[in-house]
Design an enzyme around this catalytic site. Sequence first.
Site, mmCIF file in Angstrom:
data_model
loop_
_atom_site.group_PDB
_atom_site.id
_atom_site.type_symbol
_atom_site.label_atom_id
_atom_site.label_comp_id
_atom_site.label_asym_id
_atom_site.label_seq_id
_atom_site.Cartn_x
_atom_site.Cartn_y
_atom_site.Cartn_z
ATOM 1 N N ASP A 228 11.520 -4.048 4.238
ATOM 2 C CA ASP A 228 10.622 -2.559 4.060
ATOM 3 C C ASP A 228 10.543 -1.886 5.231
ATOM 4 O OD1 ASP A 228 8.238 -3.456 2.568
ATOM 5 O OD2 ASP A 228 7.770 -5.152 4.073
ATOM 6 N N ASP B 218 1.799 -6.122 -2.918
ATOM 7 C CA ASP B 218 1.653 -6.222 -1.663
ATOM 8 C C ASP B 218 1.305 -6.364 -0.535
ATOM 9 O OD1 ASP B 218 3.657 -6.592 1.077
ATOM 10 O OD2 ASP B 218 5.062 -4.693 1.034
#
Length: 218
Positions: free
Chosen positions: A38, A178
């Site tokens: 990320d 997610d």
Amino acid sequence: MKDRSTLVAPSILSADFARLGDEVRAVERAGADWIQVDAMDGHFVPNITIGPLVVEALRKVTRLPLDVHLMIENADDYIPAFAKAGADIITVHQEACPHLNRSVALIRELGKKAGVSINPATALETLDFIIGDIDLALLMSVNPGFGGQSLIPSALEKARRLSRIAHERHLALDIQMDGGIKPENAAAVRGAGVNVLVAGSAVFGASDYAAAISSLRG
């Protein structure tokens, strides 16, 4: 869309950064399918994480696909660096890319799989004219920026609708979710048509990585 096996992508956002290489090796041994990275810029989302140098370092310690999720503005300026660093999949946000076709084309030109993500309150219809050009659609089930949040239930209906669309259009599309995915809700996520489950704290916060990954996969 043909049925696909469930893949689990542990998010290093929840890993111990002091032992990041060891953590990635550990989840690889435990059966992870991808490693999700990320990248956050403090502008598009209220947090700052990592850049291409970390991807380059991780590329040296794992053979798993590196799934890089760019939660950043001006993504086109950074896509080449992440590609060069060793990303296998690069996902950009619909909300942060004013010229989304150009961003997706750039990722593909660099030989990488292209993904597009949308936030929980973003309409699925925003993917309508790009869905045929991407390899992966990432549905955020929390508002991005921080780990450890609870899954927003409406994301499941969005996944069901996207799964139907992909099937109707005969698309070989990975549907990824997610945010807040845990063993307790993983079956519902899979049942909604999601075949790539991103999990941070549910994996890295577990005492047994292999058991956590197995419970998510079902």
